[in-house]
Design an enzyme around this catalytic site. Structure first.
Site, short mmCIF file in Angstrom:
data_model
loop_
_atom_site.label_atom_id
_atom_site.label_comp_id
_atom_site.label_asym_id
_atom_site.label_seq_id
_atom_site.Cartn_x
_atom_site.Cartn_y
_atom_site.Cartn_z
N ASP A 49 -1.00 1.55 1.73
CA ASP A 49 -1.84 2.73 1.93
C ASP A 49 -1.38 3.87 1.01
OD1 ASP A 49 0.47 3.41 3.24
OD2 ASP A 49 -0.49 3.98 5.13
N SER A 50 -0.28 3.63 0.27
CA SER A 50 0.13 4.57 -0.77
C SER A 50 -0.98 4.73 -1.81
CB SER A 50 1.42 4.11 -1.45
OG SER A 50 1.32 2.77 -1.87
N ASP A 88 -1.84 -3.25 4.05
CA ASP A 88 -1.38 -2.21 4.97
C ASP A 88 -2.48 -1.86 5.97
OD1 ASP A 88 0.99 -0.89 5.32
OD2 ASP A 88 0.75 0.41 3.57
N LYS A 117 0.62 -5.25 7.37
CA LYS A 117 1.82 -4.47 7.66
C LYS A 117 1.41 -3.28 8.51
CE LYS A 117 3.90 -1.68 4.43
NZ LYS A 117 3.76 -0.36 5.06
N GLU A 119 3.11 0.33 10.65
CA GLU A 119 4.25 1.20 10.83
C GLU A 119 4.53 1.44 12.30
OE1 GLU A 119 3.65 4.87 8.70
OE2 GLU A 119 3.27 3.84 6.80
N GLU A 186 12.37 1.95 5.55
CA GLU A 186 12.14 3.02 4.56
C GLU A 186 12.95 4.27 4.91
OE1 GLU A 186 8.05 3.94 3.62
OE2 GLU A 186 8.64 5.68 2.40
O1 KIV Z 1 2.03 1.92 1.16
C1 KIV Z 1 3.09 1.61 0.60
O2 KIV Z 1 3.21 1.63 -0.63
C2 KIV Z 1 4.21 1.22 1.45
C3 KIV Z 1 5.51 0.89 0.78
C4 KIV Z 1 6.12 2.09 0.22
C5 KIV Z 1 6.43 0.14 1.66
O3 KIV Z 1 4.08 1.17 2.63
#
Ligand code: KIV
Length: 270
Positions: A49-50, A88, A117, A119, A186
């Site tokens: 999600d970055s 994500d 993934k 959080e 992280e």
């Molecule tokens: O969204 C992302 O890039 C991440 C990584 C930094 C682990 O969650």
């Protein structure tokens, strides 16, 4: 699925303490970044999600939706990588109910991810159980969780006290029991990440968590220097592609303006 693609059970077994090679995970957001990351030999491509920040220009990760991640996951999957593709789950896609969580995760699996993934720790247990029940593999993400930025008050290193370190350890063990096949750690002190790594059979993948993890992840654009804003100290830049791109495009502009481009060999004749 590609027959030589790295599988979830293979990743689950990758503990450095058992003699395994460290896992390499890098983010990818579209067809070319997936091709490049896969050709580099990365084990896991994370459609992170970055993308909200590095691709779409937002200040944090909170504005992306399941549809955004699904769109980018489809582009990554079209590259048919050998790496495992993990998508994500964006903020609010796994917070409301286990049912909604499964439906949202299924959209990402149908878009081409093999795993998702998410959080957070103990508050997400019901959701993790529902995903396990639906046979959707999950990578956990604990420590500094960027989707909680408003509660954390910024991107700050977490678990600096012994009490917080113990809590992180307990959370990691709970996520392991809930079936997570790997855990992103992280923004935690290196000693804390090393303790978590030692205390779990699930491989840990660090970002800003020191060398004692079972693998490392970095954001594609950070590794390659595709942006020139300040990057955190845990980022190592292996190239300066933004500088190279600007100077290549500047040269193109100069060649067009001077009549140097296109040359006869770059033109069709009748
Ligand atoms: O969204 C992302 O890039 C991440 C990584 C930094 C682990 O969650």
């Amino acid at each position: 699925m590609k027959s030589d693609r790295l599988t979830v059970p293979c990743v689950r077994r990758r503990k450095v303490a058992d003699g395994a090679e460290p896992l390499v995970m890098v983010t990818a957001y579209d067809f070319p970044t997936a091709k490049i990351a896969d050709e580099s030999g990365a084990d896991i491509l994370l459609v992170g999600d970055s993308l909200a920040m590095v691709v779409l220009g937002h200040e944090d990760t909170l504005s992306v939706t399941v549809d955004d991640i699904a769109y980018h996951t489809r582009a990554v999957a079209r590259a048919q990588p050998s790496a495992l593709v993990v998508a994500d789950m964006p903020w609010l896609s796994y917070h409301v109910s286990p049912e909604e969580t499964v439906i949202n995760a299924a959209k990402l699996i149908r878009a081409g991810a093999t795993a998702v993934k998410l959080e957070g720790g103990l508050r997400r247990l019901r959701m993790l159980e529902a995903l396990a029940d639906a046979d959707i593999p999950v990578m956990g993400h604990i420590g500094l969780t960027p989707q909680s930025i408003n509660m954390l008050g910024g991107f700050k290193v977490q678990c600096k006290t012994e009490e917080a370190a113990e809590a992180l350890l307990a959370t990691a063990q709970t996520l392991e029991k809930a079936g997570c096949f790997s855990l992103v750690l992280e923004g935690v002190p290196a000693s804390v990440a090393a303790r978590v790594t030692e205390a779990t059979n699930t491989p840990t993948i660090g970002i800003g968590a020191g060398p004692g993890c079972d693998g490392q992840v970095l954001v594609f654009h950070d590794v390659l220097g595709m942006q020139d804003n300040l990057s955190p100290k845990f980022v190592r830049r292996y190239a300066s592609l933004k500088d190279e791109a600007v100077s290549a495009l500047r040269q193109f502009g100069e060649d067009v303006r001077s009549g140097e481009f296109p040359a006869p060999g770059e033109s069709y004749m009748c």
